[in-house]
Write a protein that holds these residues in place. Structure first.
Motif, PDB file in Angstrom:
ATOM      1  N   LYS A  65       0.846  -1.189   0.000  1.00 38.45           N
ATOM      2  CA  LYS A  65       0.000   0.000   0.000  1.00 38.45           C
ATOM      3  C   LYS A  65       0.877   1.234   0.000  1.00 38.45           C
ATOM      4  CE  LYS A  65      -4.031  -1.929   2.399  1.00 38.45           C
ATOM      5  NZ  LYS A  65      -4.949  -1.809   3.574  1.00 38.45           N
ATOM      6  N   LYS A  66       0.266   2.369  -0.405  1.00 33.79           N
ATOM      7  CA  LYS A  66       0.971   3.642  -0.303  1.00 33.79           C
ATOM      8  C   LYS A  66       0.688   4.245   1.069  1.00 33.79           C
ATOM      9  CE  LYS A  66       1.816   6.387  -3.609  1.00 33.79           C
ATOM     10  NZ  LYS A  66       1.721   7.419  -4.653  1.00 33.79           N
ATOM     11  N   LEU A  67       1.701   4.863   1.627  1.00 34.82           N
ATOM     12  CA  LEU A  67       1.577   5.373   2.984  1.00 34.82           C
ATOM     13  C   LEU A  67       0.528   6.467   3.095  1.00 34.82           C
ATOM     14  CD1 LEU A  67       2.670   5.232   5.869  1.00 34.82           C
ATOM     15  CD2 LEU A  67       4.377   6.958   5.243  1.00 34.82           C
ATOM     16  N   ASP A  68       0.373   7.269   2.010  1.00 35.32           N
ATOM     17  CA  ASP A  68      -0.590   8.368   2.084  1.00 35.32           C
ATOM     18  C   ASP A  68      -2.026   7.903   1.894  1.00 35.32           C
ATOM     19  OD1 ASP A  68      -0.665   7.764  -0.598  1.00 35.32           O
ATOM     20  OD2 ASP A  68       0.216   9.647  -1.269  1.00 35.32           O
ATOM     21  N   GLY A  69      -2.239   6.605   1.715  1.00 37.26           N
ATOM     22  CA  GLY A  69      -3.582   6.080   1.577  1.00 37.26           C
ATOM     23  C   GLY A  69      -4.115   6.072   0.152  1.00 37.26           C
ATOM     24  N   SER A  70      -3.390   6.667  -0.796  1.00 32.63           N
ATOM     25  CA  SER A  70      -3.849   6.664  -2.191  1.00 32.63           C
ATOM     26  C   SER A  70      -3.659   5.292  -2.803  1.00 32.63           C
ATOM     27  CB  SER A  70      -3.079   7.713  -2.993  1.00 32.63           C
ATOM     28  OG  SER A  70      -1.683   7.426  -2.987  1.00 32.63           O
ATOM     29  N   SER A  71      -4.340   5.048  -3.911  1.00 36.25           N
ATOM     30  CA  SER A  71      -4.274   3.739  -4.570  1.00 36.25           C
ATOM     31  C   SER A  71      -2.927   3.547  -5.235  1.00 36.25           C
ATOM     32  CB  SER A  71      -5.387   3.629  -5.620  1.00 36.25           C
ATOM     33  OG  SER A  71      -6.651   3.785  -5.013  1.00 36.25           O
ATOM     34  N   LEU A  72      -2.547   2.260  -5.393  1.00 33.50           N
ATOM     35  CA  LEU A  72      -1.343   1.954  -6.143  1.00 33.50           C
ATOM     36  C   LEU A  72      -1.547   2.313  -7.618  1.00 33.50           C
ATOM     37  CD1 LEU A  72      -0.461  -1.563  -4.663  1.00 33.50           C
ATOM     38  CD2 LEU A  72       0.657   0.612  -4.144  1.00 33.50           C
ATOM     39  N   PRO A  73      -0.464   2.638  -8.337  1.00 26.35           N
ATOM     40  CA  PRO A  73      -0.603   2.919  -9.780  1.00 26.35           C
ATOM     41  C   PRO A  73      -1.248   1.735 -10.509  1.00 26.35           C
ATOM     42  CG  PRO A  73       1.582   3.520  -8.976  1.00 26.35           C
ATOM     43  CD  PRO A  73       0.920   2.782  -7.877  1.00 26.35           C
ATOM     44  N   ASN A  74      -1.948   2.043 -11.577  1.00 28.74           N
ATOM     45  CA  ASN A  74      -2.577   0.981 -12.390  1.00 28.74           C
ATOM     46  C   ASN A  74      -1.561   0.017 -12.953  1.00 28.74           C
ATOM     47  OD1 ASN A  74      -5.087   2.067 -11.869  1.00 28.74           O
ATOM     48  ND2 ASN A  74      -5.029   3.404 -13.697  1.00 28.74           N
ATOM     49  N   THR A  75      -0.322   0.503 -13.088  1.00 30.92           N
ATOM     50  CA  THR A  75       0.732  -0.353 -13.673  1.00 30.92           C
ATOM     51  C   THR A  75       1.440  -1.193 -12.607  1.00 30.92           C
ATOM     52  OG1 THR A  75       2.315   1.461 -13.460  1.00 30.92           O
ATOM     53  CG2 THR A  75       1.115   1.275 -15.549  1.00 30.92           C
ATOM     54  N   ALA A  76       1.010  -1.118 -11.342  1.00 27.78           N
ATOM     55  CA  ALA A  76       1.662  -1.865 -10.254  1.00 27.78           C
ATOM     56  C   ALA A  76       1.180  -3.312 -10.250  1.00 27.78           C
ATOM     57  CB  ALA A  76       1.371  -1.215  -8.911  1.00 27.78           C
ATOM     58  N   ILE A  77       2.116  -4.238 -10.114  1.00 23.93           N
ATOM     59  CA  ILE A  77       1.801  -5.668 -10.084  1.00 23.93           C
ATOM     60  C   ILE A  77       2.446  -6.272  -8.831  1.00 23.93           C
ATOM     61  CG2 ILE A  77       2.060  -7.883 -11.247  1.00 23.93           C
ATOM     62  CD1 ILE A  77       2.166  -6.400 -13.890  1.00 23.93           C
ATOM     63  N   MET A 135       5.600  10.861 -12.643  1.00 24.34           N
ATOM     64  CA  MET A 135       5.897  11.712 -11.501  1.00 24.34           C
ATOM     65  C   MET A 135       4.808  11.629 -10.447  1.00 24.34           C
ATOM     66  SD  MET A 135       8.833  13.110 -11.963  1.00 24.34           S
ATOM     67  CE  MET A 135       8.776  14.484 -10.800  1.00 24.34           C
ATOM     68  N   SER A 136       3.572  11.353 -10.850  1.00 23.12           N
ATOM     69  CA  SER A 136       2.472  11.243  -9.890  1.00 23.12           C
ATOM     70  C   SER A 136       2.564   9.984  -9.043  1.00 23.12           C
ATOM     71  CB  SER A 136       1.126  11.257 -10.631  1.00 23.12           C
ATOM     72  OG  SER A 136       1.059  10.143 -11.530  1.00 23.12           O
ATOM     73  N   HIS A 137       3.431   9.044  -9.417  1.00 21.05           N
ATOM     74  CA  HIS A 137       3.610   7.820  -8.647  1.00 21.05           C
ATOM     75  C   HIS A 137       4.549   8.004  -7.462  1.00 21.05           C
ATOM     76  CE1 HIS A 137       2.627   5.434 -12.592  1.00 21.05           C
ATOM     77  NE2 HIS A 137       1.582   6.088 -12.065  1.00 21.05           N
ATOM     78  N   GLU A 138       5.195   9.148  -7.367  1.00 22.82           N
ATOM     79  CA  GLU A 138       6.161   9.383  -6.294  1.00 22.82           C
ATOM     80  C   GLU A 138       5.485   9.267  -4.904  1.00 22.82           C
ATOM     81  OE1 GLU A 138       9.824  12.383  -6.030  1.00 22.82           O
ATOM     82  OE2 GLU A 138       7.905  13.391  -5.700  1.00 22.82           O
ATOM     83  N   GLY A 139       6.206   8.715  -3.946  1.00 26.65           N
ATOM     84  CA  GLY A 139       5.675   8.559  -2.585  1.00 26.65           C
ATOM     85  C   GLY A 139       6.282   7.352  -1.886  1.00 26.65           C
ATOM     86  N   GLU A 140       5.743   7.052  -0.692  1.00 24.04           N
ATOM     87  CA  GLU A 140       6.225   5.914   0.092  1.00 24.04           C
ATOM     88  C   GLU A 140       5.357   4.697  -0.170  1.00 24.04           C
ATOM     89  OE1 GLU A 140       8.110   6.339   4.201  1.00 24.04           O
ATOM     90  OE2 GLU A 140       6.788   8.097   4.129  1.00 24.04           O
TER      91      GLU A 140
END
Length: 484
Positions: free
Chosen positions: A405-417, A442-447
């Motif tokens: 999961k992403k730490l900020d609670g947002s969804s994983l990128p659509n390209t994440a497997i 660039m929008s995928h940046e984060g923890e």
């Protein structure tokens, strides 16, 4: 005058209204001593001197006459030189206890029976007291010893306001006494028999006044138990007493002139409930570790020990081992591999023909740790459009569930497997939990966080996905293309 470490009590009396008191020591005000009565505890050399009481009210002020306290060294108490000893006797014989103490000054000796001061009885018992060279000796004589005279005795010596106590000793009543009349008194004299029962063992001693006898011990005019030893000696014993050993016993003495025997002594052995000597104890272990409980019981007859857990059956990995020694039994409960639901209250039950005794409960706690992430994801910096890989490895007891999961609670990128892959870990191929983010933006940046969970808790480790604003190798790549 007062000895070191003793307490001193001082009182000041005055008549008037609204009186206030203040004590002084050698003309120095004692701030905390402002009552009419004071106590100085455990006096020392520094407490010696003159004490005065100042009494005042709104009208007047008076000072008492000085009271002088002299502190002197402690005078030692008595030393016990001779202690009384255990003795056995029966009517018409007497029992005599002796103790001696030394001290400076007068010594007073008091006798006690079963922790109560012993009082002499006319024509039954008496005291004698002799003193010589600072040593005082006291004798307690009990005539015609009877069953009621048996008990625990000791003496206490008092001197210089101090007491010293002797060892505790026992007076045993010689319950078997030979009253028969011998054929030739000069050869076979009156005899006595003493009886001792200790730790499930019986000991009888026949005490003739002369030797050269043939001995024979009897029970109910017949044979003794098979465990009896010394049946043709003055001392006979039976080990590991059983209820069937009950009966009437006597000692028979004989020689060429005739035979004499003691009175019968009736021995009754009642079966009581087993006694738990060692109770199982609380335990706390990690899951999958072994655990051991121990239970020891004592009693007559054949004893068995069984184990229970909260009233239910034991775990399937539990085994028991039993050892016996005379009237004692030890049972060991082993659980070779513990799991979480093995926790609970364990206890043993000791059973003989009289009934059963249950031990104290022992609580077993199974410590199950939450998952441990032993290889956590690492921070990554990539160019936009490139692939980003995160890896995670956790260890856990029981079932293990992974997630990303992403730490900020947002969804994983659509390209994440999410997937499981093999990677080298400490020299071995091991299954890792993998997150691959392709065509990064660039929008995928984060923890990005790896979450490992079992039924006992959750562990989380996170790593950053960062981006280069421009390729650090762009300039080099352009130069290379020009050359080509």
């Amino acid at each position: 005058m007062v000895e070191f470490d003793f307490d001193v009590y001082l009182r000041c009396g005055a008549v008037g209204d609204n009186l206030k008191y203040q004590w002084t020591h050698n003309n120095i005000v004692l701030v905390h001593y402002n009552e009419s009565d004071i106590i100085i505890n455990n006096v020392q050399s520094s407490d010696a001197g003159q004490y005065q009481c100042i009494v005042s009210n709104s009208v007047w002020r008076v000072i008492s006459r000085p009271a002088t306290i002299l502190v002197v060294a402690r005078v030692p108490g008595p030393d016990m030189i001779t202690h009384p000893t255990d003795t056995s006797a029966a009517a018409p014989f007497s029992a005599v206890f002796t103790c001696s103490a030394s001290a400076f000054g007068h010594i007073n000796i008091t006798w006690y029976k079963n922790n109560e001061a012993y009082k002499t009885i006319a024509n039954k018992s008496n005291f004698t007291l002799t003193s010589s060279h600072n040593v005082t000796t006291s004798n307690l004589t009990i005539l015609n010893v009877a069953m009621k005279d048996s008990g625990v005795y000791y003496c206490e010596a008092w001197a210089n306001k101090r007491a010293t106590q002797s060892r505790l000793v026992n007076l045993f009543y010689a319950v078997l006494y030979v009253e028969g009349v011998p054929l030739k008194p000069a050869v076979i004299s009156t005899s006595a028999v003493t009886l001792t029962v200790n730790d499930f063992n019986l000991s009888m001693t026949c005490m003739p006044q002369k030797n050269n006898f043939d001995y024979l011990w009897e029970r109910n005019n017949g044979l003794l138990p098979s465990r009896a030893q010394g049946i043709h000696t003055s001392h006979m014993s039976i080990t590991n007493l059983m209820p069937e050993d009950s009966g009437e016993y006597r000692c028979v003495l004989s020689n060429t002139t005739g035979t004499i025997s003691s009175d019968y002594f009736k021995l009754t052995i009642e079966v009581s409930l087993p006694l738990i000597l060692n109770h199982p104890k609380n335990a706390s272990v990690n899951v999958f570790d072994p655990v051991v409980f121990e239970c020891m019981a004592e009693g007559f007859g054949f004893i068995t020990i069984t184990w229970r857990r909260d009233g239910y059956k034991l775990p399937s990995t539990a085994t028991t081992q039993t050892t016996r020694s005379q009237n004692k039994i030890i049972s060991i409960l082993r659980i070779t591999k513990t799991v979480g639901y093995y926790g609970g209250r364990y206890y043993c039950i000791a059973v003989n023909e009289a009934g059963m005794t249950t031990s104290h409960h022992a609580n077993l706690q199974i410590q199950v740790p939450i998952p441990e992430i032993v290889d956590f994801p690492r921070n990554i910096t990539v160019l936009p459009g490139r692939l980003a890989n995160f890896y995670c490895l956790a260890l856990s007891y029981g079932s293990l569930v992974y997630d990303w999961k992403k730490l900020d609670g947002s969804s994983l990128p659509n390209t994440a497997i999410k997937s499981f892959v093999y990677r080298n870990f400490i020299g071995e191929n091991t299954t890792f939990y993998h997150l691959a983010v392709s065509n990064t933006q660039m929008s995928h940046e984060g923890e990005y966080c790896c979450i490992a969970q079992n039924q006992y808790g959750t562990t989380t480790k996170c790593a950053w996905l960062n981006f280069f604003l421009s390729s650090p190798n762009n300039q080099y790549q352009l130069q290379l293309e020009q050359v080509l």
